[in-house]
Design an enzyme around this catalytic site. Sequence first.
Site, mmCIF file in Angstrom:
data_model
loop_
_atom_site.group_PDB
_atom_site.id
_atom_site.type_symbol
_atom_site.label_atom_id
_atom_site.label_comp_id
_atom_site.label_asym_id
_atom_site.label_seq_id
_atom_site.Cartn_x
_atom_site.Cartn_y
_atom_site.Cartn_z
ATOM 1 N N HIS A 1 0.866 -1.057 0.131
ATOM 2 C CA HIS A 1 0.071 0.089 -0.109
ATOM 3 C C HIS A 1 0.836 1.248 -0.063
ATOM 4 C CE1 HIS A 1 -3.756 2.302 0.890
ATOM 5 N NE2 HIS A 1 -2.849 3.242 1.491
ATOM 6 N N CYS A 2 0.923 2.114 -1.118
ATOM 7 C CA CYS A 2 1.742 3.281 -1.275
ATOM 8 C C CYS A 2 0.984 4.273 -0.810
ATOM 9 C CB CYS A 2 2.089 3.335 -2.815
ATOM 10 S SG CYS A 2 3.412 4.668 -2.940
ATOM 11 N N PRO A 3 1.366 4.897 0.324
ATOM 12 C CA PRO A 3 0.729 6.352 0.711
ATOM 13 C C PRO A 3 1.090 7.391 -0.140
ATOM 14 C CG PRO A 3 2.623 5.724 2.180
ATOM 15 C CD PRO A 3 2.365 4.401 1.471
#
Lengths: 173, 382
Positions: free
Chosen positions: B164-166
Amino acid sequence: MSSAPRTATERTKLPYCHESFHNLQELRHSASLANKVFIQRDYTDGTICKFQTKFPSELDSRIERTLFEDTVKMLNNYYAEAEKIGGQSYIEGCLACLTVYLVFLCIETRYEKVLKKISRYIQEQNEKVYAPRGLLITDPIERGMRVIEISVYEDRGSSGSSSGSSTTSSSGR
Amino acid sequence: MITRKVTRKWEKLPGKNTFCCDGRVMMGRQKGVFYLTLFLIVGTCSLFFAFECPYLAVHLSPAIPVFAVLLFVFVMAMLLRTSFSDPGVLPRALQEEANFIEMEIEAANGNVMAGQRPPPRIKNVQINNQIVKLKYCYTCKIFRPPRASHCSICDNCVDRFDHHCPWVGNCVGKRNYRYFYLFTLSLSLLTIYIFTFNIVHVVLREYRNIFEHVVSLTPHCTVLEVLVCFFTLWSVVGLTGFHTYLISLNQTTNEDIKGSWSGKNRVQNPYSHKNIIKNCCEVLCSPTYPSVLDRRGVMLEDLSSPTSSDASAASTHKSSNPVSQTTKSSAPLIPNEHTPDEAKPGIGAGTQKSTSSPKEEKPPSPTSPNAVAPAVIKESSH
């Protein structure tokens, strides 16, 4: 295992079915859902979309094994065609990349085209093969491509015992 | 004649995603860092175009800003594509499927003695002559396909889950991994480009008339851009390198972190083609997978028209559930009433119902937020 009276020709054509439905319309209006069978994915070849061709025991009395296997194999072939990595997918990928993926606003991807073919195929199979036997296949895309859901119907007029026995046999699997 | 606002399926999707543009855009929950990314990229490039490019275009070549614009457009397109698309979310199992799986698990586990902990729900499959364990997801009620993982931030199972890439505000999974990779790659190029031409600009000015004092913010902007680019370079170029390595081995970040194929216990990556070119081709040039979440599909709450799923059609003829029949005959679906999906298990699956209990009643596409109502109605159908 007698069902509501149907035409004799319907009966003779379909040795496996004790409830003969004329078509999908009739299935929807005069049948009640008895059970659902789920055909799981087959991961032996990796993460490609492929379903198990193992014949489920719940459908033993409802449809011929070969018909079922043919349907699943055909679906597997369609999915393999959609996911094939070859010349066409390279061209599509490169073209899309060069146009910053805006090209997909105009044209359909190959996968989407094959999905439409699959949907037509399932519709046709339902009409010709499955509905007359009181079954209905749900397109896997509606279940997240995880399972092929086959709904088992029974005629409301007929006794519930036939479907009851099939459900009890499934729990003992 | 009932006129109602059309409810699209995205409004009823479980999970913690945010949707925009009537379901066309799908993002993760926290978007703050994504806005920061946008600000940094757009801000730095604006400064570059405003202050460096005029000078460079005149004194070096007009191709420099042109190429910068193309690169900038590509970076933004890839960023937006990564952030706004469905990463490959697997929809949760509907009630019957969940029951079917529960039944299979119970059959496989046999009888568990009271007080004993039930064995973990794991399915072993053989993939390319390797045994891979598929874990059961208690939230989505499915056995996760190989390479899928549950993202706790988005509360979804994602196929070929990478991470999950912020920075992009979304999960990176099967459907948007190549856009993410192209984003990091093009951003690296853009950063290097801007950095280089900032240096060139400063050097050029040094050798020009030193006394030509350009009264503007130009020197300050250059320094700012150089700083931003310098720090971005290390992170983005490093990330691009890391993902290039992963792609060549056909691994995901998730697998790399967990050490799934690190070679101990003689477990090799069953998905790798053992050939760098083939691996790259599979990850970057495979066909674009469609989304299995029908976000913009219309939710049919009145049952006059049959949907493609048998659910509504079958349930219109449920004789043993008087409550549902009266509901169906009166057109608007009262929010607290159950949907056809909840009605079905009460009928034919009498023998399968032993495992389902009211607390497991979590309808995946609820038109009724009240989970107690389906359970109550189910019991009445006995």
